[in-house]
Design a protein around this motif. Structure first.
Motif, short mmCIF file in Angstrom:
data_model
loop_
_atom_site.label_atom_id
_atom_site.label_comp_id
_atom_site.label_asym_id
_atom_site.label_seq_id
_atom_site.Cartn_x
_atom_site.Cartn_y
_atom_site.Cartn_z
N PRO A 349 0.83 -1.20 0.00
CA PRO A 349 0.00 0.00 0.00
C PRO A 349 0.87 1.25 0.00
O PRO A 349 1.91 1.28 0.65
CB PRO A 349 -0.78 -0.11 1.31
CG PRO A 349 0.05 -0.99 2.17
CD PRO A 349 0.76 -1.94 1.27
N SER A 350 0.43 2.26 -0.75
CA SER A 350 1.23 3.49 -0.77
C SER A 350 0.59 4.58 0.08
O SER A 350 1.08 5.69 0.12
CB SER A 350 1.40 3.98 -2.21
OG SER A 350 0.14 4.30 -2.74
N SER A 351 -0.52 4.26 0.73
CA SER A 351 -1.04 5.20 1.70
C SER A 351 -1.62 4.40 2.86
O SER A 351 -1.79 3.19 2.76
CB SER A 351 -2.11 6.09 1.08
OG SER A 351 -3.24 5.32 0.78
N GLN A 427 -2.47 0.75 -16.71
CA GLN A 427 -3.84 1.24 -16.86
C GLN A 427 -4.55 0.47 -17.97
O GLN A 427 -5.69 0.06 -17.82
CB GLN A 427 -3.81 2.71 -17.22
CG GLN A 427 -3.19 3.58 -16.17
CD GLN A 427 -4.23 4.28 -15.35
OE1 GLN A 427 -5.29 4.58 -15.85
NE2 GLN A 427 -3.93 4.48 -14.09
N TYR A 430 -5.41 -3.04 -16.70
CA TYR A 430 -6.53 -3.04 -15.75
C TYR A 430 -7.82 -2.66 -16.45
O TYR A 430 -8.88 -3.21 -16.17
CB TYR A 430 -6.26 -2.07 -14.60
CG TYR A 430 -5.24 -2.57 -13.62
CD1 TYR A 430 -5.42 -3.79 -12.96
CD2 TYR A 430 -4.10 -1.84 -13.33
CE1 TYR A 430 -4.48 -4.25 -12.06
CE2 TYR A 430 -3.16 -2.28 -12.44
CZ TYR A 430 -3.35 -3.50 -11.81
OH TYR A 430 -2.42 -3.95 -10.93
N THR A 435 -6.77 -8.89 -13.83
CA THR A 435 -6.51 -8.83 -12.40
C THR A 435 -5.09 -8.31 -12.21
O THR A 435 -4.32 -8.20 -13.15
CB THR A 435 -6.62 -10.22 -11.76
OG1 THR A 435 -5.65 -11.05 -12.37
CG2 THR A 435 -8.00 -10.80 -11.97
N THR A 439 -1.97 -8.64 -14.78
CA THR A 439 -1.24 -7.47 -15.22
C THR A 439 0.25 -7.63 -14.96
O THR A 439 1.09 -7.33 -15.81
CB THR A 439 -1.76 -6.22 -14.49
OG1 THR A 439 -3.16 -6.12 -14.73
CG2 THR A 439 -1.08 -4.97 -14.98
#
Ligand SMILES: Nc1ncnc2c1ncn2[C@@H]1O[C@H](COP(=O)(O)OP(=O)(O)OP(=O)(O)O)[C@@H](O)[C@H]1O
Ligand SMILES: [Mg+2]
Lengths: 542, 292
Positions: A349-351, A427, A430, A435, A439
């Protein structure tokens, strides 16, 4: 508009040097000087060591003259001629020489593994298990239409880990077994010829051509088995070297001929000129009685074990030890490193609160890349020997320790490569309803692979020269026979070189050591060259 | 994602929507001039939103968007830069899920199902709603592989050659590439690449195709090719297209949505009405180039 400024309009184009270029020029000159200094220093060192290893001054000047006339003059002249034609013939010539050369190097490495490490029946069992696995996957595909990557992976792992050893046990109960040469012929020769045939069929879109290529190659490799073994070309030597050197060369030549359609690619004859020059030179030198240099680095050095006498000392066990160690390094660091990089770039996760942990891990990986190798040696000793109870100084412990050492480098370079994949491609994938896993597997990994491979192979180049961790985990100072497996004690080339430097005799300290260094550097440069070739090959694709 | 508006009535009952009451064509009602576009107008709605708010972190990009996008028609979205057109487009197929800071409130229905319900798999959604991006982004694979990509990942591997050919024909690219299917998609020109991306999107036979300024990187010839293509596509697919080009919107779309700065949907109506006789003064100013 253009003359809105009220300065003189006559010299707007800058001939009065109002726009100073001086700082830029000084900077460029400084950079050039630094580059030249670096290159000259490294080259000087290498030349010096090579001089000690080859001892060119011990040769008869006539020897040099003969080889200059038979080898250097014709091949340089030919190359210069190709270069002036500017139609890419020089590239063809050099590639046609380089492919068999690297093929021979790689083939020799494989050959050494088969002579010392891998038993021929283990190999047979391994091949049998692989064939069963491929058969299962193909059969499943025929029934169900397709197989998922995970299924393929699972079948592969089961075949190698489970089926391989079982088959080996099973095979060893057979009363009679096929002769070794048959096994080599049908695993390497047949496999190599079949792959080449398939490639030719695909590239030419012509099944008959593929079949012809396959038949020609397979007949040649089979015929070579019957060469008199007293020439040194025993069946395994012939089959393996043919598979790794001749088949790729033939494929390359086929490709060039196909692309040229009609006009003869003369560049392909360059390797013949080189080899003929060497042979003629050798014969002449022999006839005229010119003695060659008494090099420390010769066949004897490469094929014999260490000895108390410098003339008899060799690097063979350490060379095998290094190759085996590199196998362990690659297996232990590459998958984990690439996996970690993929996780950090694609999944982490980036946040949110977890992203702090991820950032922390990333910073630490960067720091770990700078930790001194001695410390990694200690870590390996503590982790693998004291804690996991491996014997000290065996191949796996050395390989895993050095693998740990380059792991951060692999992670960081793989992260860079993955990050360089344009976001628009993700992009697009996706957006098509892929999935994340699809990707990654179909878009991100193929696109990042050249970068990942380049970074990793450069890291392997560093790994093969590491000495300090080997000292720490107790790799033998010098061994007199090659390790016969991954759990045998070993020595590696840098460790062996270190031992030679510590010997009292001058001949060891300068001559034998220099020969060892040149061997080590050659292996390392070959690996880097392979990295560059791989990168260029994939970069041209996209 | 927030589901707080889950209790709103089914949009097919068509009650309470601010914009739609005056614009949405009903069965049997007179549809405003469309003879030059000559395609059957159905009133069926495929995508609709109610009170849709979108935030990037703390800044709000869209405010209370209500819209009903009709099936098998071309809906254009116009508006000044930064007004949230792309954001709205990405809401429809949940591409916004890939942006960590993005938060969505309100309701967006695709075929009567709120796509932000917790039981909706965004991957399954995107398989039914294709997307074409602003700049052409073919994969660094062969032309064939590019078009076959969606078929492969969705496991629709039967008759692949035929489907690839059909998609390339629908994208008006087949004649140009039929002899070079195994060359890299990156070797094509910009306009060809964009049509390749359109072929890639329609190969899997989606229901809706979202296009974010598909012609902005193209020259006039390629642009008109893509425009022709979009008109053809509307016979089979619902097309939602973002564009900065007023003439383009006027030429190819049946309906036009005008977003204005601040992320509001100011006007949504039949294209001709929006361009000839807009309700709002701000829209008129925008269309006639007085601001934006
Ligand atoms: N990933 C993001 N993170 C944060 N803010 C964003 C992000 N994407 C868009 N925004 C903001 O949301 C607002 C709407 O952006 P959007 O890209 O939807 O505009 P747009 O109408 O498509 O503009 P354009 O016509 O220039 O493409 C802008 O103010 C933009 O700054
Ligand atoms: Mg946009």
């Amino acid at each position: 508009m253009a003359t809105g400024h009220d300065g003189p309009t006559g010299d707007w184009f800058g001939n009065s040097e109002q726009i100073s270029r001086l700082p830029g020029k000084v900077f460029a000159a400084t950079c050039l000087a630094a580059t030249l200094f670096g290159i000259v220093m490294v080259a000087g060192l290498l030349v010096y060591v090579t001089k000690d290893a080859i001892r060119p001054l011990t040769a008869n000047p006539g020897w040099f003259l003969v080889f200059f006339l038979t080898l250097v003059v014709p091949s340089t002249a030919l190359l210069a001629y190709f270069g002036r034609r500017r139609d890419g013939e020089a590239t063809v010539a050099l590639t046609a020489l380089g492919i068999p050369f690297f093929g021979l190097l790689l083939g020799s490495g494989v050959l050494m593994l088969f002579i010392d490490v891998i038993g021929i029946f283990e190999w047979l069992a391994f091949v049998a298990a692989t064939i069963v696995a491929v058969g299962v996957i193909l059969g499943h595909r025929r029934v169900r239409g397709r197989t998922s990557f995970l299924e393929e992976l699972l079948v592969g792992v089961v075949a190698l880990v489970g089926l391989g050893p079982v088959t080996y046990q099973f095979i060893s109960t057979f009363p009679t077994l096929p002769q070794a040469w048959l096994i080599y012929l049908f695993t390497f020769g047949l496999g190599g010829a079949a792959i080449a045939g398939l490639l030719v069929a695909r590239r030419r879109n012509d099944r008959r051509a593929g079949l012809t290529a396959f038949t020609a190659l397979f007949v040649t490799v089979t015929a070579g088995v019957f060469i008199d073994p007293s020439t040194g070309i025993t069946p395994p030597v012939w089959v393996i070297l043919f598979t790794f050197a001749a088949i790729p060369t033939a494929l390359y030549a086929e490709g060039v001929v196909r692309r040229r359609q009609g006009s003869l690619p003369v560049g392909l004859f360059f390797p013949f000129v080189v080899v003929a020059g060497m042979l003629v030179g050798a014969v002449l030198v022999d006839l005229l009685g010119f003695a060659g240099p008494q090099a420390w680095l010769d066949i004897q050095f490469l094929t014999s074990a260490n000895s108390r006498f410098p003339e008899e000392a060799g690097i063979y066990p350490a060379l095998i030890g290094s190759i085996l160690m590199m196998v362990v390094v690659a297996i232990s660091s590459f998958p984990i490193g690439v996996g970690a990089a993929l996780y950090l770039e694609e999944y982490a996760p980036s946040s949110g609160p977890l992203s702090v942990v991820v950032k922390f891990i990333e910073i630490n990986i960067a720091n770990l890349a700078g930790v001194p190798s001695v410390v990694y040696g200690l870590l390996g000793l503590a982790l693998f020997v004291n804690w996991l109870d491996f014997a000290s100084g065996i191949v796996v412990v050395g390989g895993m320790t050095v693998g740990l050492l380059i792991l951060p480098i692999i992670i960081i370079s793989a992260q860079e490569a993955i990050r360089a994949v344009p976001g628009s491609l993700r992009q697009a994938s996706y957006g098509m309803g892929a999935t994340r896993w699809q990707t990654i597997r179909r878009v991100v990994l193929p696109e990042a692979l050249p970068g990942i491979l380049t970074g990793s192979i450069l890291a392997f180049g560093r790994a093969i020269g590491e000495t300090a961790p080997l000292l720490m985990i107790g790799a033998a100072a010098s061994v007199f026979r090659a390790p016969n497996g991954f759990f045998d004690i070993f020595s590696a080339m840098p460790r062996q070189i270190y031992t030679w430097v510590g010997q009292p005799s001058q001949e060891f300290q300068y001559g034998v050591m220099a020969a060892g260094v040149v061997t080590l550097v050659t292996v390392m440069i070959s690996m880097n060259a392979a990295a560059i070739l791989i990168r260029n090959k994939y970069e041209r694709r996209s | 994602m927030s589901n707080e508006n889950m209790t709103t009535p089914d949009p097919n009952t068509e009650s309470g929507s601010r914009v739609e009451s005056q614009t949405s064509p009903r069965p049997g009602s007179e549809v405003v001039d469309s003879d030059e576009l000559n395609r059957p107008k159905t009133s069926e709605t495929v995508v609709s939103s109610r009170d849709l708010d979108v935030f990037y972190g703390d800044t709000q990009a869209l405010q209370g968007i209500d819209i009903e996008i009709p099936k098998k028609q071309v809906t254009a979205m116009i508006g000044p830069s930064g007004c949230g057109k792309s954001t709205f487009l990405r809401c429809i197929n949940r591409m916004n899920d890939l942006i960590d800071s993005c938060r969505i409130e309100g309701e967006l229905k695709f075929e009567a199902k709120n796509v932000y319900d917790s039981d909706v798999d965004p991957v399954a959604l995107r398989r039914r709603i294709g997307m074409v991006f602003q700049s052409p982004n073919p994969f660094p694979k062969t032309i064939y592989e590019n078009v076959a990509y969606g078929l492969k990942i969705q496991g629709k591997t039967e008759n692949m050659d035929q489907k690839v050919e059909d998609a390339l024909k629908s994208a008006a690219l087949w004649d140009e590439v039929k002899d070079r299917l195994d060359e890299s998609g990156l070797d094509l020109s910009g306009g060809q690449q964009q049509r390749l991306c359109i072929a890639r999107a329609i190969a899997v036979d989606p229901e809706v195709i979202l296009m974010d300024e598909p012609a902005s990187a193209l020259d006039p010839v390629a642009t008109s090719q893509v425009e022709d293509l979009i008109s053809d596509l509307a016979e089979e697919y619902t097309v939602v297209i973002v564009t900065h080009n007023m003439q383009q919107a006027a030429r190819i779309s049946d309906k036009t949505a005008v977003f204005l700065t601040g992320g509001e949907l100011v006007e949504f109506d039949d294209t001709q009405k929006v361009f000839e006789n807009p309700e709002s003064q701000r829209v008129e100013d925008y269309i006639t180039g007085k601001f934006g």
